[in-house]
Design an enzyme around this catalytic site. Sequence first.
Site, PDB file in Angstrom:
ATOM      1  N   GLY A  94       0.807  -1.221   0.000  1.00 31.53           N
ATOM      2  CA  GLY A  94       0.000   0.000   0.000  1.00 31.53           C
ATOM      3  C   GLY A  94       0.835   1.263   0.000  1.00 31.53           C
ATOM      4  O   GLY A  94       0.300   2.365   0.077  1.00 31.53           O
ATOM      5  N   GLU A 102      -5.353  -4.117  -4.777  1.00 33.92           N
ATOM      6  CA  GLU A 102      -4.308  -5.161  -4.745  1.00 33.92           C
ATOM      7  C   GLU A 102      -4.785  -6.371  -3.943  1.00 33.92           C
ATOM      8  O   GLU A 102      -4.558  -7.519  -4.325  1.00 33.92           O
ATOM      9  CB  GLU A 102      -3.021  -4.609  -4.131  1.00 33.92           C
ATOM     10  CG  GLU A 102      -2.270  -3.670  -5.059  1.00 33.92           C
ATOM     11  CD  GLU A 102      -1.077  -2.998  -4.400  1.00 33.92           C
ATOM     12  OE1 GLU A 102      -0.199  -2.549  -5.129  1.00 33.92           O
ATOM     13  OE2 GLU A 102      -1.032  -2.903  -3.157  1.00 33.92           O
TER      14      GLU A 102
HETATM   15  C1  5RP Z   1       1.479  -0.245  -4.003  1.00 33.67           C
HETATM   16  C2  5RP Z   1       2.271  -1.347  -3.407  1.00 33.67           C
HETATM   17  C3  5RP Z   1       3.559  -1.678  -4.061  1.00 33.67           C
HETATM   18  O1  5RP Z   1       3.544  -2.995  -4.464  1.00 33.67           O
HETATM   19  C4  5RP Z   1       4.678  -1.440  -3.083  1.00 33.67           C
HETATM   20  O2  5RP Z   1       4.617  -0.103  -2.653  1.00 33.67           O
HETATM   21  C5  5RP Z   1       6.046  -1.742  -3.689  1.00 33.67           C
HETATM   22  O3  5RP Z   1       6.379  -0.792  -4.645  1.00 33.67           O
HETATM   23  P1  5RP Z   1       7.772  -0.775  -5.374  1.00 33.67           P
HETATM   24  O4  5RP Z   1       7.803  -1.946  -6.299  1.00 33.67           O
HETATM   25  O5  5RP Z   1       7.771   0.555  -6.111  1.00 33.67           O
HETATM   26  O6  5RP Z   1       8.868  -0.833  -4.338  1.00 33.67           O
HETATM   27  O7  5RP Z   1       1.894  -1.985  -2.464  1.00 33.67           O
HETATM   28  O8  5RP Z   1       0.309   0.001  -3.281  1.00 33.67           O
END
Ligand code: 5RP
Length: 222
Positions: A94, A102
């Site tokens: 999140g 998600e």
């Molecule tokens: C979005 C998420 C993403 O999966 C999480 O923030 C990971 O992001 P990133 O791949 O940019 O590190 O939960 O709501």
Amino acid sequence: MNPKFLAAQKALDYVIDGTILGLGTGSTTEIFIKLLAERINYFKNLIFTSTSLRTTNFANSLGLTITPFNEIENIDLTIDGADEVDKNLNGIKGGGGALLFEKIIAKNSGKCIWIVDSTKLVDKLGAFPLPVEVVPFAYSSLLRKFELMKLNPKLRLKDDKPFVTDSNNFIIDCKIGIIENPLELELKLKLITGVVEVGLFNNIADKVIVGYQDKVDVLERN
Ligand code: 5RP
């Protein structure tokens, strides 16, 4: 090499043409989507569904068509990122504000794989502020309630205004510190009226692909 790239690249091994694929949200998932788009002549018959407007726009910009979740019965596999992952493959998600969709997509997927770089691995969850999606009507009272629960809540802002999710809700980030029992906390928070979803993703990931500078590890749920 970029650890996120290596994790995203490894995830391609699990994609089977002719199946329905859920696309997560975030920078690691976007690397994965780009790799998929580059191989679209190989993966000719994949159907995609998306966890956010951000992902839908990104996929569309690369020529991939997104089928709305409501038009899909069963998702075969979802590839998504995560903000923190513990030894039991429970996680916090999140950070990008897409936790509600998600979780809906993940819970309707036959398999769920997370792609992360190794900095996301922790012994116990909680260093990353836990996102809680709330109904805007109740955000002030929920901030007070979370304060009393010692969750160190903070309303997420964007350009000095409350951050608004794809479902027009707000997010309260809770800097809790070590979460001893993620399952208990998820249930406790979800029972509070006005809470829409909690960024604790317990018993959801089947595999976590962890990218390092020079290798990937694939962790499996026991
Ligand atoms: C979005 C998420 C993403 O999966 C999480 O923030 C990971 O992001 P990133 O791949 O940019 O590190 O939960 O709501």
